[in-house]
Scaffold this motif. Structure first.
Motif, PDB file in Angstrom:
ATOM      1  N   ASP A  69       0.667  -1.301  -0.128  1.00 14.08           N
ATOM      2  CA  ASP A  69      -0.022   0.007  -0.099  1.00 14.08           C
ATOM      3  C   ASP A  69       0.842   1.189  -0.079  1.00 14.08           C
ATOM      4  OD1 ASP A  69      -2.064  -1.693   0.232  1.00 14.08           O
ATOM      5  OD2 ASP A  69      -2.112  -1.504   2.390  1.00 14.08           O
ATOM      6  N   ASN A  71       0.315   5.795   0.914  1.00 13.12           N
ATOM      7  CA  ASN A  71      -0.502   6.790   1.792  1.00 13.12           C
ATOM      8  C   ASN A  71      -0.636   8.012   1.056  1.00 13.12           C
ATOM      9  OD1 ASN A  71      -1.005   5.122   3.983  1.00 13.12           O
ATOM     10  ND2 ASN A  71       1.043   5.761   4.836  1.00 13.12           N
ATOM     11  N   ARG A  89      -5.141   5.265   2.788  1.00 11.54           N
ATOM     12  CA  ARG A  89      -4.283   4.355   2.683  1.00 11.54           C
ATOM     13  C   ARG A  89      -4.988   3.805   1.089  1.00 11.54           C
ATOM     14  NH1 ARG A  89      -0.083   2.387   5.206  1.00 11.54           N
ATOM     15  NH2 ARG A  89       0.562   0.258   5.058  1.00 11.54           N
ATOM     16  N   ALA A  91      -4.378   0.929  -1.897  1.00 16.11           N
ATOM     17  CA  ALA A  91      -3.518  -0.504  -2.438  1.00 16.11           C
ATOM     18  C   ALA A  91      -2.875  -0.061  -3.607  1.00 16.11           C
ATOM     19  CB  ALA A  91      -4.739  -1.477  -2.541  1.00 16.11           C
ATOM     20  N   THR A  95      -4.162   1.876  -7.691  1.00 15.60           N
ATOM     21  CA  THR A  95      -3.549   3.105  -8.060  1.00 15.60           C
ATOM     22  C   THR A  95      -3.884   3.667  -9.466  1.00 15.60           C
ATOM     23  OG1 THR A  95      -1.445   2.609  -6.922  1.00 15.60           O
ATOM     24  CG2 THR A  95      -1.426   4.356  -8.585  1.00 15.60           C
TER      25      THR A  95
END
Length: 279
Positions: A69, A71, A89, A91, A95
């Motif tokens: 992950d 942030n 957060r 994964a 993205t």
């Protein structure tokens, strides 16, 4: 004749001392690795910024983790309350969807398609600046920004490669609610009768929030004007407030103007400042 020296306990100590000397010299060789690594990281950072300017979602997503992950840290300096810091957060596998069309991060992570608008010192705006500097702990900040800048890019290693660990962004307005852009104007003019509500009574008007219409953003332009109602064509509503364009205007162009009904016979002009291609 000189006799051979007998083996004593001192000999192992000499061997041990020599081994320790070699061991302590090892970090001296490894000390050059961080320098080379830093240079590689700086190059990776430059490539990341160039990728964002290019606008290819797959190319941008390649800089983010594939398995882990990362942030997204957003500092909200909104007009509706005190400064807030919100951390999302994300994964790595999500993205590309996040930065693609309709994604919550499309505007922020795709500088080629982003409309920075009045949000100063935002991540999308700073991407176009050269000279981001390394401030330690694998973090980069924009040129001239303090070490603890809310706008930053932080990296980590994954499978032997540098990947984005965290991105710091600044937003001057509220986050969209359920994917709906802030200030969205509805085209359904049947929702409210003209004159039912006026912008002077609306908090979004007093807080100088932008309007979103037909994929464009609009911000206040000058002071309210006295206009003849016949000179305007009603195109939608923002809440209970009627929104107009000049009569005969084709609608939805950057060069066009919007007008919100501030009070009877008085209208606030709004000017467009760019497309929102990430809708």
């Amino acid at each position: 004749m000189m006799r051979p020296r007998p083996f004593t306990a001192a000999r192992p100590l000499v061997v041990l001392a020599a081994w320790m000397l070699l061991a302590t010299s090892a970090p001296a060789q490894e000390a050059s690795v961080p320098a080379s690594s830093d240079a590689t990281l700086a190059g990776r950072m430059r490539a990341f910024l160039e990728g964002m300017r290019g606008g290819d979602e797959a190319e941008i997503a390649a800089f983010f983790p594939r398995r882990g992950d990362w942030n997204w840290v957003r500092t909200l300096n909104g007009t509706r309350g005190p400064r807030q810091v919100v951390t999302w957060r994300i994964a790595g596998a999500e993205t590309e969807r996040l930065i693609g069309d309709g994604g919550a991060g499309c505007e922020e992570f795709n500088a080629a398609r982003a409309d920075v608008g009045p949000v100063e010192d935002s991540f999308a705006g700073e991407v176009h600046e050269e000279g981001w500097r390394h401030v330690g702990r694998m973090r980069f900040v924009p040129p001239g920004a303090p070490t603890r800048s809310p706008v930053f890019v932080q990296w980590r290693r994954e499978d032997g490669a540098w990947v984005v660990d965290a991105v710091g962004d600044r937003d001057a307005y509220r986050l969209p609610l359920r994917g709906r852009p802030v200030g969205m104007i509805s085209r359904d003019t049947s929702l409210v009768a003209e004159g039912l509500g006026y912008a002077a009574e609306a908090r979004w008007y007093r807080d100088n929030e932008p309007l979103t219409f037909e994929g464009l953003r609009y911000v206040k332009y000058g002071l309210p004007r006295r206009l003849e109602r016949a000179a305007l064509a009603r195109v939608g509503v923002r809440g209970r407030v009627s929104i107009y364009m000049e009569a005969g205007a084709a609608g939805g162009t950057v060069d066009g103007m919007l007008y919100s009904a501030v009070s009877p016979g008085e209208y606030q002009p709004y000017t467009g400042f760019g497309r929102m291609p990430c809708r």
